[in-house]
Design a protein around this motif. Structure first.
Motif, PDB file in Angstrom:
ATOM      1  N   VAL A 110       0.866  -1.182   0.000  1.00  0.00           N
ATOM      2  CA  VAL A 110       0.000   0.000   0.000  1.00  0.00           C
ATOM      3  C   VAL A 110       0.903   1.233   0.000  1.00  0.00           C
ATOM      4  O   VAL A 110       1.879   1.283   0.749  1.00  0.00           O
ATOM      5  CB  VAL A 110      -0.938   0.013   1.232  1.00  0.00           C
ATOM      6  CG1 VAL A 110      -1.622   1.355   1.407  1.00  0.00           C
ATOM      7  CG2 VAL A 110      -1.965  -1.103   1.138  1.00  0.00           C
ATOM      8  N   PHE A 111       0.592   2.187  -0.858  1.00  0.00           N
ATOM      9  CA  PHE A 111       1.281   3.483  -0.859  1.00  0.00           C
ATOM     10  C   PHE A 111       0.415   4.496  -0.146  1.00  0.00           C
ATOM     11  O   PHE A 111      -0.804   4.477  -0.258  1.00  0.00           O
ATOM     12  CB  PHE A 111       1.561   3.971  -2.287  1.00  0.00           C
ATOM     13  CG  PHE A 111       2.805   3.403  -2.874  1.00  0.00           C
ATOM     14  CD1 PHE A 111       4.049   3.925  -2.544  1.00  0.00           C
ATOM     15  CD2 PHE A 111       2.746   2.349  -3.760  1.00  0.00           C
ATOM     16  CE1 PHE A 111       5.203   3.397  -3.089  1.00  0.00           C
ATOM     17  CE2 PHE A 111       3.894   1.815  -4.317  1.00  0.00           C
ATOM     18  CZ  PHE A 111       5.129   2.345  -3.979  1.00  0.00           C
ATOM     19  N   ASN A 112       1.060   5.402   0.554  1.00  0.00           N
ATOM     20  CA  ASN A 112       0.367   6.437   1.315  1.00  0.00           C
ATOM     21  C   ASN A 112       0.968   7.796   0.973  1.00  0.00           C
ATOM     22  O   ASN A 112       2.179   7.966   0.988  1.00  0.00           O
ATOM     23  CB  ASN A 112       0.548   6.152   2.812  1.00  0.00           C
ATOM     24  CG  ASN A 112      -0.199   7.116   3.690  1.00  0.00           C
ATOM     25  OD1 ASN A 112      -1.304   6.843   4.117  1.00  0.00           O
ATOM     26  ND2 ASN A 112       0.400   8.253   3.991  1.00  0.00           N
ATOM     27  N   PHE A 171      -3.582  26.178   8.567  1.00  0.00           N
ATOM     28  CA  PHE A 171      -4.405  27.256   8.006  1.00  0.00           C
ATOM     29  C   PHE A 171      -4.718  27.011   6.538  1.00  0.00           C
ATOM     30  O   PHE A 171      -4.771  27.939   5.732  1.00  0.00           O
ATOM     31  CB  PHE A 171      -3.736  28.618   8.193  1.00  0.00           C
ATOM     32  CG  PHE A 171      -3.414  28.944   9.627  1.00  0.00           C
ATOM     33  CD1 PHE A 171      -4.403  28.983  10.595  1.00  0.00           C
ATOM     34  CD2 PHE A 171      -2.104  29.196   9.991  1.00  0.00           C
ATOM     35  CE1 PHE A 171      -4.089  29.271  11.919  1.00  0.00           C
ATOM     36  CE2 PHE A 171      -1.784  29.499  11.312  1.00  0.00           C
ATOM     37  CZ  PHE A 171      -2.792  29.534  12.277  1.00  0.00           C
ATOM     38  N   GLY A 172      -4.893  25.732   6.140  1.00  0.00           N
ATOM     39  CA  GLY A 172      -5.250  25.395   4.771  1.00  0.00           C
ATOM     40  C   GLY A 172      -4.101  25.387   3.784  1.00  0.00           C
ATOM     41  O   GLY A 172      -4.293  25.121   2.607  1.00  0.00           O
ATOM     42  N   VAL A 173      -2.895  25.679   4.242  1.00  0.00           N
ATOM     43  CA  VAL A 173      -1.725  25.702   3.361  1.00  0.00           C
ATOM     44  C   VAL A 173      -0.858  24.470   3.659  1.00  0.00           C
ATOM     45  O   VAL A 173      -0.555  24.180   4.815  1.00  0.00           O
ATOM     46  CB  VAL A 173      -0.900  26.996   3.568  1.00  0.00           C
ATOM     47  CG1 VAL A 173       0.363  26.972   2.725  1.00  0.00           C
ATOM     48  CG2 VAL A 173      -1.745  28.218   3.253  1.00  0.00           C
ATOM     49  N   THR A 174      -0.473  23.748   2.603  1.00  0.00           N
ATOM     50  CA  THR A 174       0.370  22.567   2.776  1.00  0.00           C
ATOM     51  C   THR A 174       1.767  22.997   3.208  1.00  0.00           C
ATOM     52  O   THR A 174       2.442  23.741   2.497  1.00  0.00           O
ATOM     53  CB  THR A 174       0.430  21.751   1.472  1.00  0.00           C
ATOM     54  OG1 THR A 174      -0.901  21.349   1.119  1.00  0.00           O
ATOM     55  CG2 THR A 174       1.311  20.517   1.646  1.00  0.00           C
ATOM     56  N   VAL A 175       2.183  22.524   4.388  1.00  0.00           N
ATOM     57  CA  VAL A 175       3.503  22.865   4.926  1.00  0.00           C
ATOM     58  C   VAL A 175       4.485  21.697   4.814  1.00  0.00           C
ATOM     59  O   VAL A 175       5.689  21.892   4.916  1.00  0.00           O
ATOM     60  CB  VAL A 175       3.404  23.350   6.394  1.00  0.00           C
ATOM     61  CG1 VAL A 175       2.610  24.641   6.475  1.00  0.00           C
ATOM     62  CG2 VAL A 175       2.793  22.296   7.290  1.00  0.00           C
ATOM     63  N   ALA A 176       3.943  20.486   4.626  1.00  0.00           N
ATOM     64  CA  ALA A 176       4.795  19.309   4.470  1.00  0.00           C
ATOM     65  C   ALA A 176       3.966  18.194   3.842  1.00  0.00           C
ATOM     66  O   ALA A 176       2.732  18.240   3.849  1.00  0.00           O
ATOM     67  CB  ALA A 176       5.355  18.858   5.814  1.00  0.00           C
ATOM     68  N   GLU A 177       4.673  17.205   3.299  1.00  0.00           N
ATOM     69  CA  GLU A 177       4.024  16.020   2.747  1.00  0.00           C
ATOM     70  C   GLU A 177       4.765  14.781   3.224  1.00  0.00           C
ATOM     71  O   GLU A 177       5.987  14.803   3.395  1.00  0.00           O
ATOM     72  CB  GLU A 177       4.006  16.063   1.219  1.00  0.00           C
ATOM     73  CG  GLU A 177       3.104  17.140   0.674  1.00  0.00           C
ATOM     74  CD  GLU A 177       2.905  17.058  -0.826  1.00  0.00           C
ATOM     75  OE1 GLU A 177       3.099  15.964  -1.407  1.00  0.00           O
ATOM     76  OE2 GLU A 177       2.559  18.092  -1.411  1.00  0.00           O
ATOM     77  N   LEU A 178       4.000  13.725   3.441  1.00  0.00           N
ATOM     78  CA  LEU A 178       4.550  12.421   3.816  1.00  0.00           C
ATOM     79  C   LEU A 178       4.322  11.449   2.669  1.00  0.00           C
ATOM     80  O   LEU A 178       3.270  11.482   2.026  1.00  0.00           O
ATOM     81  CB  LEU A 178       3.820  11.845   5.031  1.00  0.00           C
ATOM     82  CG  LEU A 178       3.963  12.526   6.364  1.00  0.00           C
ATOM     83  CD1 LEU A 178       2.998  11.917   7.362  1.00  0.00           C
ATOM     84  CD2 LEU A 178       5.379  12.378   6.866  1.00  0.00           C
ATOM     85  N   THR A 179       5.283  10.596   2.436  1.00  0.00           N
ATOM     86  CA  THR A 179       5.121   9.484   1.509  1.00  0.00           C
ATOM     87  C   THR A 179       5.534   8.239   2.278  1.00  0.00           C
ATOM     88  O   THR A 179       6.612   8.208   2.882  1.00  0.00           O
ATOM     89  CB  THR A 179       6.013   9.654   0.262  1.00  0.00           C
ATOM     90  OG1 THR A 179       5.723  10.919  -0.343  1.00  0.00           O
ATOM     91  CG2 THR A 179       5.783   8.542  -0.735  1.00  0.00           C
ATOM     92  N   ILE A 180       4.657   7.227   2.271  1.00  0.00           N
ATOM     93  CA  ILE A 180       4.930   5.993   3.018  1.00  0.00           C
ATOM     94  C   ILE A 180       4.621   4.795   2.127  1.00  0.00           C
ATOM     95  O   ILE A 180       3.621   4.785   1.406  1.00  0.00           O
ATOM     96  CB  ILE A 180       4.089   5.911   4.316  1.00  0.00           C
ATOM     97  CG1 ILE A 180       4.336   7.139   5.189  1.00  0.00           C
ATOM     98  CG2 ILE A 180       4.393   4.628   5.078  1.00  0.00           C
ATOM     99  CD1 ILE A 180       3.423   7.228   6.398  1.00  0.00           C
ATOM    100  N   PHE A 181       5.467   3.788   2.199  1.00  0.00           N
ATOM    101  CA  PHE A 181       5.294   2.531   1.473  1.00  0.00           C
ATOM    102  C   PHE A 181       5.142   1.421   2.500  1.00  0.00           C
ATOM    103  O   PHE A 181       6.061   1.159   3.275  1.00  0.00           O
ATOM    104  CB  PHE A 181       6.530   2.293   0.588  1.00  0.00           C
ATOM    105  CG  PHE A 181       6.598   0.932  -0.025  1.00  0.00           C
ATOM    106  CD1 PHE A 181       5.776   0.587  -1.080  1.00  0.00           C
ATOM    107  CD2 PHE A 181       7.503   0.001   0.444  1.00  0.00           C
ATOM    108  CE1 PHE A 181       5.846  -0.672  -1.650  1.00  0.00           C
ATOM    109  CE2 PHE A 181       7.590  -1.261  -0.118  1.00  0.00           C
ATOM    110  CZ  PHE A 181       6.750  -1.592  -1.167  1.00  0.00           C
TER     111      PHE A 181
END
Length: 185
Positions: free
Chosen positions: A153-155, A162-172
């Motif tokens: 599964v990829f995540n 405040f509705g603004v993307t400050v970071a992103e995660l990617t998980i396998f």
């Protein structure tokens, strides 16, 4: 004056783009069907990374997971091993509701996490308390999981303030046997 106008335009554009998302219903007819209760039962392992607002990788990690279910109630234990030597723990208490919906909570989750499954996709939304330096920040997370096959599964997760993307995660996630373990510092 021009500088302030440029910043305002950039902020508005970032806000507009960060609020766009694909409806979960678009995945209704896809397969394989992601069954959260089945997939997150037993032991599995995951690898991931955190990227800041500029897409720079700021952290990498490995996670050992162990899920146990009793009827529609589940406990998913997670142990995170970060590349800087930090080890953290999260214990999700999960409840399977009707029509592919789930509720959950954990030590660092504010209120209830709410999730819904359609086809091979699962969307999980919640507020998370994240320690940063000497402070704790509440971020809103929009988790999207996609089942690739019976083992993987990829995540992808957007972390917003405040509705603004400050970071992103990617998980396998991987549960193919023999199961690997995370390296210890």
């Amino acid at each position: 004056m021009k500088q302030n106008l440029k910043l305002a335009v950039i902020f508005c554009l970032a806000f507009t783009l960060s609020s766009c998302t694909t409806p979960l219903e678009d995945y209704q007819a896809t397969s394989p069907q992601l069954d959260i209760q089945q997939y997150f039962s037993g032991k599995l392992i995951a690898w991931g990374m955190v990227q800041d607002y500029s897409s720079k990788v700021t952290r990498r990690f490995c996670v050992e997971l162990d899920g146990q279910w009793q009827d529609d109630e589940g406990l998913l234990k997670e142990v995170f091993y970060f590349d800087d030597g930090e080890v953290t723990y999260r214990n999700w208490q999960l409840t399977k509701l009707k029509q592919g919906k789930y509720l959950g909570g954990a030590e660092d989750v504010v209120g209830n996490a709410r999730g819904q499954q359609r086809g091979f996709a699962f969307q999980w939304q919640y507020d998370l308390l994240v320690p940063i330096d000497d402070d704790v920040i509440k971020l809103s997370l929009d988790d999207w999981m996609y089942q690739i096959d019976e083992y993987r599964v990829f995540n992808r997760t957007k972390m917003q303030k405040f509705g603004v993307t400050v970071a992103e995660l990617t998980i396998f996630f991987d549960k193919q046997l023999p199961l690997r373990t995370c390296p210890r510092a």
